[in-house]
Motif scaffolding. Structure first.
Motif, PDB file in Angstrom:
ATOM      1  N   ALA A   1      43.539  17.497  45.602  1.00  0.00           N
ATOM      2  CA  ALA A   1      42.466  18.257  44.957  1.00  0.00           C
ATOM      3  C   ALA A   1      42.904  19.674  44.628  1.00  0.00           C
ATOM      4  N   MET A   2      43.748  20.250  45.463  1.00  0.00           N
ATOM      5  CA  MET A   2      44.257  21.597  45.177  1.00  0.00           C
ATOM      6  C   MET A   2      45.127  21.617  43.919  1.00  0.00           C
ATOM      7  N   LEU A   3      45.773  20.489  43.616  1.00  0.00           N
ATOM      8  CA  LEU A   3      46.545  20.413  42.376  1.00  0.00           C
ATOM      9  C   LEU A   3      45.641  20.542  41.151  1.00  0.00           C
ATOM     10  N   PHE A   4      44.378  20.119  41.293  1.00  0.00           N
ATOM     11  CA  PHE A   4      43.412  20.251  40.201  1.00  0.00           C
ATOM     12  C   PHE A   4      42.688  21.589  40.253  1.00  0.00           C
ATOM     13  N   SER A   5      42.239  21.981  41.426  1.00  0.00           N
ATOM     14  CA  SER A   5      41.329  23.115  41.521  1.00  0.00           C
ATOM     15  C   SER A   5      42.007  24.476  41.362  1.00  0.00           C
ATOM     16  N   MET A   6      43.205  24.648  41.881  1.00  0.00           N
ATOM     17  CA  MET A   6      43.845  25.957  41.778  1.00  0.00           C
ATOM     18  C   MET A   6      44.197  26.325  40.329  1.00  0.00           C
ATOM     19  N   PRO A   7      44.866  25.452  39.570  1.00  0.00           N
ATOM     20  CA  PRO A   7      45.118  25.819  38.167  1.00  0.00           C
ATOM     21  C   PRO A   7      43.820  25.990  37.374  1.00  0.00           C
ATOM     22  N   THR A   8      42.817  25.198  37.698  1.00  0.00           N
ATOM     23  CA  THR A   8      41.541  25.287  37.000  1.00  0.00           C
ATOM     24  C   THR A   8      40.927  26.661  37.174  1.00  0.00           C
ATOM     25  N   MET A   9      41.056  27.219  38.359  1.00  0.00           N
ATOM     26  CA  MET A   9      40.478  28.525  38.645  1.00  0.00           C
ATOM     27  C   MET A   9      41.040  29.588  37.697  1.00  0.00           C
ATOM     28  N   PHE A  10      42.317  29.513  37.419  1.00  0.00           N
ATOM     29  CA  PHE A  10      42.952  30.546  36.610  1.00  0.00           C
ATOM     30  C   PHE A  10      42.947  30.234  35.117  1.00  0.00           C
ATOM     31  N   LEU A  11      42.892  28.965  34.758  1.00  0.00           N
ATOM     32  CA  LEU A  11      42.975  28.591  33.344  1.00  0.00           C
ATOM     33  C   LEU A  11      41.622  28.364  32.678  1.00  0.00           C
ATOM     34  N   SER A  12      40.542  28.348  33.434  1.00  0.00           N
ATOM     35  CA  SER A  12      39.250  27.957  32.885  1.00  0.00           C
ATOM     36  C   SER A  12      38.529  29.062  32.133  1.00  0.00           C
ATOM     37  N   GLY A  13      38.998  30.279  32.259  1.00  0.00           N
ATOM     38  CA  GLY A  13      38.294  31.386  31.621  1.00  0.00           C
ATOM     39  C   GLY A  13      37.272  32.011  32.538  1.00  0.00           C
ATOM     40  N   ALA A  14      37.271  31.630  33.809  1.00  0.00           N
ATOM     41  CA  ALA A  14      36.311  32.195  34.757  1.00  0.00           C
ATOM     42  C   ALA A  14      36.668  33.629  35.125  1.00  0.00           C
ATOM     43  N   LEU A  15      37.930  33.953  35.171  1.00  0.00           N
ATOM     44  CA  LEU A  15      38.344  35.285  35.593  1.00  0.00           C
ATOM     45  C   LEU A  15      38.665  36.204  34.423  1.00  0.00           C
ATOM     46  N   PHE A  16      39.164  35.638  33.324  1.00  0.00           N
ATOM     47  CA  PHE A  16      39.414  36.413  32.111  1.00  0.00           C
ATOM     48  C   PHE A  16      39.364  35.466  30.927  1.00  0.00           C
ATOM     49  N   PRO A  17      39.124  35.978  29.730  1.00  0.00           N
ATOM     50  CA  PRO A  17      38.912  35.110  28.567  1.00  0.00           C
ATOM     51  C   PRO A  17      40.112  34.224  28.245  1.00  0.00           C
ATOM     52  N   VAL A  18      39.815  33.010  27.844  1.00  0.00           N
ATOM     53  CA  VAL A  18      40.864  32.073  27.446  1.00  0.00           C
ATOM     54  C   VAL A  18      41.615  32.628  26.244  1.00  0.00           C
ATOM     55  N   GLN A  19      40.929  33.357  25.364  1.00  0.00           N
ATOM     56  CA  GLN A  19      41.552  33.908  24.166  1.00  0.00           C
ATOM     57  C   GLN A  19      42.640  34.927  24.496  1.00  0.00           C
ATOM     58  N   ALA A  20      42.613  35.487  25.711  1.00  0.00           N
ATOM     59  CA  ALA A  20      43.617  36.475  26.111  1.00  0.00           C
ATOM     60  C   ALA A  20      44.869  35.825  26.692  1.00  0.00           C
ATOM     61  N   MET A  21      44.839  34.508  26.864  1.00  0.00           N
ATOM     62  CA  MET A  21      45.990  33.802  27.442  1.00  0.00           C
ATOM     63  C   MET A  21      47.016  33.479  26.361  1.00  0.00           C
ATOM     64  N   PRO A  22      48.268  33.243  26.775  1.00  0.00           N
ATOM     65  CA  PRO A  22      49.264  32.758  25.816  1.00  0.00           C
ATOM     66  C   PRO A  22      48.824  31.407  25.246  1.00  0.00           C
ATOM     67  N   HIS A  23      49.319  31.079  24.076  1.00  0.00           N
ATOM     68  CA  HIS A  23      48.882  29.870  23.366  1.00  0.00           C
ATOM     69  C   HIS A  23      49.047  28.596  24.204  1.00  0.00           C
ATOM     70  N   ALA A  24      50.154  28.469  24.912  1.00  0.00           N
ATOM     71  CA  ALA A  24      50.395  27.257  25.713  1.00  0.00           C
ATOM     72  C   ALA A  24      49.327  27.101  26.795  1.00  0.00           C
ATOM     73  N   LEU A  25      48.919  28.202  27.411  1.00  0.00           N
ATOM     74  CA  LEU A  25      47.874  28.137  28.437  1.00  0.00           C
ATOM     75  C   LEU A  25      46.502  27.896  27.821  1.00  0.00           C
ATOM     76  N   GLN A  26      46.295  28.370  26.594  1.00  0.00           N
ATOM     77  CA  GLN A  26      45.039  28.085  25.904  1.00  0.00           C
ATOM     78  C   GLN A  26      44.887  26.591  25.655  1.00  0.00           C
ATOM     79  N   VAL A  27      45.992  25.939  25.323  1.00  0.00           N
ATOM     80  CA  VAL A  27      45.961  24.497  25.106  1.00  0.00           C
ATOM     81  C   VAL A  27      45.596  23.783  26.407  1.00  0.00           C
TER      82      VAL A  27
END
Length: 166
Positions: free
Chosen positions: A125-151
């Motif tokens: 579950a940590m393999l799913f939840s930890m990346p989700t925390m940082f990639l979901s846009g909860a902490l900063f906008p998805v638009q501010a991420m590099p393109h690969a992380l936006q995908v």
């Protein structure tokens, strides 16, 4: 949030609520199923004359409704303490939370069905939840991420739930 005229807290709180629903549903459902496997009670439940589909749907429905209550509490607290104003329909928010809670709960059930113990579940579950925390846009906008992380962010249900709650 990037020129929308809203406060930063108006951007962050809905995404944190979506992340809380995801974490709660994934971890709550998964740990319950993994714990029932360990105790042997899951086997006994499936041996009852009730159909397997009824047991699975009932379990999913219970945890989905539980997540609705949790999210309602979080929305109420955010309105009282952070002055978050709801601009949309409460019914629409309820529908989003119900569907999203069901999806998150189903993900927890799927992950828990792949493992044998609670410790294995927590690791997977940590393999799913930890990346989700940082990639979901909860902490900063998805638009501010590099393109690969936006995908990658576009593959996560938390990203869409946060946007819908916003």
């Amino acid at each position: 949030a990037y020129g929308t005229g809203k406060r930063a807290i108006d951007f962050v709180i809905p995404s944190i609520i979506a992340l809380t629903i995801f974490q709660g549903a994934l971890m709550g459902m998964g740990r319950a199923i993994a714990g029932e496997k360990r105790e042997g009670s899951l086997t006994r439940v499936f041996l009852t004359p009730t159909s397997n589909a009824t047991i699975i749907i009932g379990t999913l429905l219970f945890y989905t409704i539980f997540e609705m209550f949790r999210s309602s509490f979080l929305i109420l607290v955010s309105m009282l303490f952070f002055n978050i104003k709801i601009e949309g329909s409460l019914l629409a928010i309820g529908v989003v939370v119900f569907i999203y809670g069901g999806v998150s709960t189903a993900m927890g059930m799927i992950v828990s069905s792949m493992v044998r113990t609670e410790q294995q579940f927590i690791a997977v579950a940590m393999l799913f939840s930890m990346p989700t925390m940082f990639l979901s846009g909860a902490l900063f906008p998805v638009q501010a991420m590099p393109h690969a992380l936006q995908v990658l962010a576009q593959l996560l249900p938390v990203t869409y739930a946060g946007d819908a709650l916003r």
